[in-house]
Write a protein that holds these residues in place. Structure first.
Motif, PDB file in Angstrom:
ATOM      1  N   THR A  24      -1.978   2.624  -5.174  1.00 45.20           N
ATOM      2  CA  THR A  24      -0.892   3.608  -4.306  1.00 45.20           C
ATOM      3  C   THR A  24      -0.911   4.970  -5.345  1.00 45.20           C
ATOM      4  O   THR A  24      -0.792   5.063  -6.331  1.00 45.20           O
ATOM      5  N   TYR A  25      -0.852   6.217  -4.578  1.00 46.91           N
ATOM      6  CA  TYR A  25      -1.048   7.364  -5.173  1.00 46.91           C
ATOM      7  C   TYR A  25       0.289   8.233  -4.526  1.00 46.91           C
ATOM      8  O   TYR A  25       0.536   8.148  -3.386  1.00 46.91           O
ATOM      9  N   LEU A  26       0.902   8.818  -5.543  1.00 46.61           N
ATOM     10  CA  LEU A  26       2.145   9.386  -5.163  1.00 46.61           C
ATOM     11  C   LEU A  26       1.965  10.908  -4.470  1.00 46.61           C
ATOM     12  O   LEU A  26       0.943  11.306  -5.095  1.00 46.61           O
ATOM     13  N   LEU A  27       2.456  11.312  -3.750  1.00 43.61           N
ATOM     14  CA  LEU A  27       2.672  12.694  -3.175  1.00 43.61           C
ATOM     15  C   LEU A  27       3.489  13.527  -3.734  1.00 43.61           C
ATOM     16  O   LEU A  27       4.615  12.937  -4.040  1.00 43.61           O
ATOM     17  N   ALA A  28       3.318  14.857  -3.533  1.00 40.85           N
ATOM     18  CA  ALA A  28       4.455  15.662  -4.395  1.00 40.85           C
ATOM     19  C   ALA A  28       5.400  15.936  -3.508  1.00 40.85           C
ATOM     20  O   ALA A  28       6.481  16.220  -3.739  1.00 40.85           O
ATOM     21  N   HIS A  29       5.226  15.696  -2.280  1.00 42.64           N
ATOM     22  CA  HIS A  29       6.337  15.921  -1.133  1.00 42.64           C
ATOM     23  C   HIS A  29       6.516  14.935  -0.310  1.00 42.64           C
ATOM     24  O   HIS A  29       5.573  13.909  -0.245  1.00 42.64           O
ATOM     25  N   ILE A  30       7.320  14.750   0.720  1.00 42.28           N
ATOM     26  CA  ILE A  30       7.437  13.940   1.856  1.00 42.28           C
ATOM     27  C   ILE A  30       6.563  14.177   3.082  1.00 42.28           C
ATOM     28  O   ILE A  30       7.019  15.151   3.546  1.00 42.28           O
ATOM     29  N   ALA A  31       5.496  13.340   3.159  1.00 39.84           N
ATOM     30  CA  ALA A  31       4.645  13.730   4.356  1.00 39.84           C
ATOM     31  C   ALA A  31       5.260  13.343   5.501  1.00 39.84           C
ATOM     32  O   ALA A  31       5.931  12.398   5.590  1.00 39.84           O
ATOM     33  N   LYS A  32       5.041  14.278   6.604  1.00 36.98           N
ATOM     34  CA  LYS A  32       5.436  14.098   8.055  1.00 36.98           C
ATOM     35  C   LYS A  32       4.394  13.020   8.570  1.00 36.98           C
ATOM     36  O   LYS A  32       2.990  13.280   8.586  1.00 36.98           O
ATOM     37  N   LYS A  57       6.079   9.015   1.031  1.00 37.19           N
ATOM     38  CA  LYS A  57       6.191   9.593  -0.400  1.00 37.19           C
ATOM     39  C   LYS A  57       5.145   9.029  -1.309  1.00 37.19           C
ATOM     40  O   LYS A  57       4.635   9.713  -2.182  1.00 37.19           O
ATOM     41  N   SER A  58       4.048   8.079  -0.502  1.00 34.38           N
ATOM     42  CA  SER A  58       2.830   7.426  -1.001  1.00 34.38           C
ATOM     43  C   SER A  58       1.957   7.407  -0.136  1.00 34.38           C
ATOM     44  O   SER A  58       2.103   7.156   1.087  1.00 34.38           O
ATOM     45  N   VAL A  59       0.689   7.219  -0.551  1.00 34.74           N
ATOM     46  CA  VAL A  59      -0.594   6.874   0.174  1.00 34.74           C
ATOM     47  C   VAL A  59      -1.299   5.654  -0.501  1.00 34.74           C
ATOM     48  O   VAL A  59      -1.433   5.730  -1.774  1.00 34.74           O
ATOM     49  N   ARG A  60      -1.539   4.726   0.394  1.00 37.46           N
ATOM     50  CA  ARG A  60      -2.603   3.459  -0.472  1.00 37.46           C
ATOM     51  C   ARG A  60      -3.887   3.820   0.079  1.00 37.46           C
ATOM     52  O   ARG A  60      -4.121   3.854   1.144  1.00 37.46           O
ATOM     53  N   VAL A  61      -5.014   3.627  -0.924  1.00 40.22           N
ATOM     54  CA  VAL A  61      -6.301   4.139  -0.299  1.00 40.22           C
ATOM     55  C   VAL A  61      -7.228   3.487  -1.538  1.00 40.22           C
ATOM     56  O   VAL A  61      -6.868   3.261  -2.658  1.00 40.22           O
ATOM     57  N   SER A  62      -8.567   3.089  -1.067  1.00 41.20           N
ATOM     58  CA  SER A  62      -9.467   2.846  -2.171  1.00 41.20           C
ATOM     59  C   SER A  62     -10.523   3.769  -2.003  1.00 41.20           C
ATOM     60  O   SER A  62     -10.905   4.421  -1.052  1.00 41.20           O
ATOM     61  N   ALA A  63     -11.043   4.208  -3.228  1.00 44.38           N
ATOM     62  CA  ALA A  63     -12.030   4.930  -3.311  1.00 44.38           C
ATOM     63  C   ALA A  63     -13.005   4.772  -4.492  1.00 44.38           C
ATOM     64  O   ALA A  63     -12.521   4.199  -5.492  1.00 44.38           O
ATOM     65  N   ALA A  64     -14.239   5.174  -4.548  1.00 40.04           N
ATOM     66  CA  ALA A  64     -15.002   4.837  -5.586  1.00 40.04           C
ATOM     67  C   ALA A  64     -14.676   5.146  -6.590  1.00 40.04           C
ATOM     68  O   ALA A  64     -13.936   6.335  -7.108  1.00 40.04           O
ATOM     69  N   LYS A  65     -15.011   4.510  -7.980  1.00 39.99           N
ATOM     70  CA  LYS A  65     -14.882   5.055  -9.251  1.00 39.99           C
ATOM     71  C   LYS A  65     -15.118   6.315  -9.458  1.00 39.99           C
ATOM     72  O   LYS A  65     -16.097   6.998  -9.143  1.00 39.99           O
TER      73      LYS A  65
END
Length: 91
Positions: A24-32, A57-65
């Motif tokens: 989970t990565y936090l966003l700087a703002h509240i995304a529409k 306020k956050s997004v969950r994603v998987s990304a390569a190392k």
């Protein structure tokens, strides 16, 4: 009382570095909702590859190392809430 809500656009906001696992990565703002464009090392991910939190306020994603995760989105400030109100009257 003046309560104001502002909005704007966030471009190429760096969210973090991939770990090879879902995070989970936090966003700087509240995304529409419906405005986000998520990228990993500059490549746009399909919307099915990530999940925006219900509160925006956050997004969950998987990304390569070591892959750089960035986002473009429209945002809105948090709805103003009055927690306390005091008034004084004098003659």
């Amino acid at each position: 009382i003046c309560m104001e809500t502002v909005s704007g656009t966030s471009e190429d906001e760096e969210l973090g570095i991939g770990t090879g696992q879902i995070r989970t990565y936090l966003l700087a703002h509240i995304a529409k909702a419906g405005t986000m464009d998520l990228r990993v090392d500059g490549i746009v991910l399909p919307a099915s590859a990530w999940l925006l939190a219900e509160d925006g306020k956050s997004v969950r994603v998987s990304a390569a190392k070591k892959a750089v995760i960035t986002a473009n989105y429209e945002w809105i400030s948090e709805t103003p809430i009055v927690y306390q109100f005091a008034s004084l009257f004098a003659e």
